[in-house]
Design a protein around this motif. Structure first.
Motif, mmCIF file in Angstrom:
data_model
loop_
_atom_site.group_PDB
_atom_site.id
_atom_site.type_symbol
_atom_site.label_atom_id
_atom_site.label_comp_id
_atom_site.label_asym_id
_atom_site.label_seq_id
_atom_site.Cartn_x
_atom_site.Cartn_y
_atom_site.Cartn_z
ATOM 1 N N LEU A 47 0.810 -1.222 0.000
ATOM 2 C CA LEU A 47 0.000 0.000 0.000
ATOM 3 C C LEU A 47 0.844 1.273 0.000
ATOM 4 O O LEU A 47 0.299 2.369 -0.113
ATOM 5 C CB LEU A 47 -0.923 0.030 1.222
ATOM 6 C CG LEU A 47 -2.048 -0.983 1.263
ATOM 7 C CD1 LEU A 47 -2.800 -0.875 2.586
ATOM 8 C CD2 LEU A 47 -3.003 -0.788 0.088
ATOM 9 N N LEU A 49 2.681 2.252 2.665
ATOM 10 C CA LEU A 49 2.502 2.815 4.005
ATOM 11 C C LEU A 49 3.660 2.424 4.906
ATOM 12 O O LEU A 49 4.362 1.445 4.654
ATOM 13 C CB LEU A 49 1.214 2.276 4.649
ATOM 14 C CG LEU A 49 -0.108 2.618 4.017
ATOM 15 C CD1 LEU A 49 -1.229 1.873 4.734
ATOM 16 C CD2 LEU A 49 -0.355 4.117 4.058
ATOM 17 N N ASP A 53 1.411 2.259 10.314
ATOM 18 C CA ASP A 53 0.149 2.695 9.712
ATOM 19 C C ASP A 53 -0.641 1.492 9.202
ATOM 20 O O ASP A 53 -1.857 1.410 9.384
ATOM 21 C CB ASP A 53 0.405 3.672 8.569
ATOM 22 C CG ASP A 53 0.967 5.007 9.038
ATOM 23 O OD1 ASP A 53 1.358 5.116 10.217
ATOM 24 O OD2 ASP A 53 1.034 5.938 8.218
ATOM 25 N N ARG A 92 -2.654 10.705 8.757
ATOM 26 C CA ARG A 92 -2.011 10.169 7.551
ATOM 27 C C ARG A 92 -2.938 9.189 6.828
ATOM 28 O O ARG A 92 -3.077 9.241 5.604
ATOM 29 C CB ARG A 92 -0.699 9.459 7.904
ATOM 30 C CG ARG A 92 0.439 10.361 8.224
ATOM 31 C CD ARG A 92 1.774 9.624 8.258
ATOM 32 N NE ARG A 92 1.812 8.479 9.145
ATOM 33 C CZ ARG A 92 2.256 8.509 10.400
ATOM 34 N NH1 ARG A 92 2.703 9.639 10.931
ATOM 35 N NH2 ARG A 92 2.262 7.408 11.134
ATOM 36 N N LEU A 93 -3.567 8.278 7.580
ATOM 37 C CA LEU A 93 -4.458 7.294 6.964
ATOM 38 C C LEU A 93 -5.676 7.961 6.329
ATOM 39 O O LEU A 93 -6.135 7.546 5.262
ATOM 40 C CB LEU A 93 -4.902 6.248 7.989
ATOM 41 C CG LEU A 93 -3.843 5.253 8.450
ATOM 42 C CD1 LEU A 93 -4.400 4.350 9.542
ATOM 43 C CD2 LEU A 93 -3.317 4.429 7.285
ATOM 44 N N GLU A 94 -6.174 8.988 6.981
ATOM 45 C CA GLU A 94 -7.331 9.715 6.455
ATOM 46 C C GLU A 94 -6.950 10.481 5.187
ATOM 47 O O GLU A 94 -7.676 10.438 4.181
ATOM 48 C CB GLU A 94 -7.855 10.667 7.532
ATOM 49 C CG GLU A 94 -9.249 11.181 7.287
ATOM 50 C CD GLU A 94 -9.795 11.890 8.514
ATOM 51 O OE1 GLU A 94 -11.001 11.736 8.759
ATOM 52 O OE2 GLU A 94 -9.036 12.590 9.220
ATOM 53 N N GLN A 95 -5.802 11.150 5.199
ATOM 54 C CA GLN A 95 -5.350 11.893 4.026
ATOM 55 C C GLN A 95 -5.060 10.973 2.845
ATOM 56 O O GLN A 95 -5.244 11.356 1.692
ATOM 57 C CB GLN A 95 -4.119 12.732 4.364
ATOM 58 C CG GLN A 95 -4.442 13.929 5.230
ATOM 59 C CD GLN A 95 -3.207 14.694 5.686
ATOM 60 O OE1 GLN A 95 -2.093 14.184 5.692
ATOM 61 N NE2 GLN A 95 -3.429 15.941 6.078
ATOM 62 N N ALA A 96 -4.619 9.746 3.135
ATOM 63 C CA ALA A 96 -4.355 8.770 2.071
ATOM 64 C C ALA A 96 -5.648 8.145 1.540
ATOM 65 O O ALA A 96 -5.628 7.398 0.569
ATOM 66 C CB ALA A 96 -3.421 7.672 2.592
ATOM 67 N N GLY A 97 -6.769 8.445 2.198
ATOM 68 C CA GLY A 97 -8.052 7.905 1.762
ATOM 69 C C GLY A 97 -8.334 6.495 2.232
ATOM 70 O O GLY A 97 -9.203 5.816 1.693
ATOM 71 N N HIS A 98 -7.616 6.034 3.259
ATOM 72 C CA HIS A 98 -7.783 4.667 3.736
ATOM 73 C C HIS A 98 -8.817 4.528 4.851
ATOM 74 O O HIS A 98 -9.360 3.435 5.049
ATOM 75 C CB HIS A 98 -6.449 4.103 4.224
ATOM 76 C CG HIS A 98 -5.419 4.011 3.143
ATOM 77 N ND1 HIS A 98 -5.694 3.614 1.855
ATOM 78 C CD2 HIS A 98 -4.093 4.267 3.161
ATOM 79 C CE1 HIS A 98 -4.598 3.623 1.136
ATOM 80 N NE2 HIS A 98 -3.603 4.018 1.906
#
Length: 175
Positions: A47, A49, A53, A92-98
């Protein structure tokens, strides 16, 4: 590592043979844990990451699958990070769209962590072969044997939880 003789003595068995079996079992559990960690590391690489994460994302996905989605505080406990480090990780996870953060509780202050619709198919593609092979391996055992394994793993887990909460709560064994 401490010798398993003490563990073997308590089972009324044959000493050295029992100790060897316990040693082999503990080695197998350690190796399985290491392999699971490697799976998560490869998921992270796949991914793009950081491994922490990806471990957090796996926890979020697993909790959803179990019908008990996580709050940020609960995720923090599961991945052993401070609340501040968890907040940065979630950003970070939210900004990556996950992931997405939702407010599903009647108490609007409670945040629930959910995987994004885009990440679930990717996670299923990655972990699908793992799940299939594990199910295949476990199908060789009767429901009663699986129950005994579940009891055994549950007892090991509660032992580890107690050690971490008590003797190792400050980072190392209590003096």
């Amino acid at each position: 590592m401490a010798n398993a003789d003490a563990a073997a003595e308590g089972n009324g068995g044959g000493g050295d043979d029992d100790a060897t079996r316990v040693d082999h079992l503990m080695d197998g559990l350690r190796a399985f844990g290491a392999n699971y960690t490697e799976f998560t590391r490869r998921f992270a690489t796949w991914l793009g990451l950081h491994s922490t994460d990806a471990a957090a994302l796996v926890e979020i996905l697993y909790a959803e699958d179990q019908g008990t989605p996580l709050s940020p505080a609960r995720l923090s406990e599961r991945v052993s990070l401070s609340s501040g480090a968890t907040a940065i990780l979630l950003k970070r996870l939210e900004q990556a769209g996950h992931i997405v953060r939702t407010r599903e509780s009647t108490d609007r202050r409670v945040v629930t962590l959910r995987s994004s619709p885009d990440i679930r198919p990717r996670a299923e593609a990655f972990f699908g072969p793992y799940a299939e092979r594990m199910a295949e391996a476990m199908s060789a055992y009767s429901p009663q044997e699986i129950q005994r394994f579940e009891d055994f793993i549950g007892r090991l887990r509660s032992t580890m939880d107690a050690l971490l909460a008590d003797e190792y709560r400050d980072g190392g064994p209590a003096a």
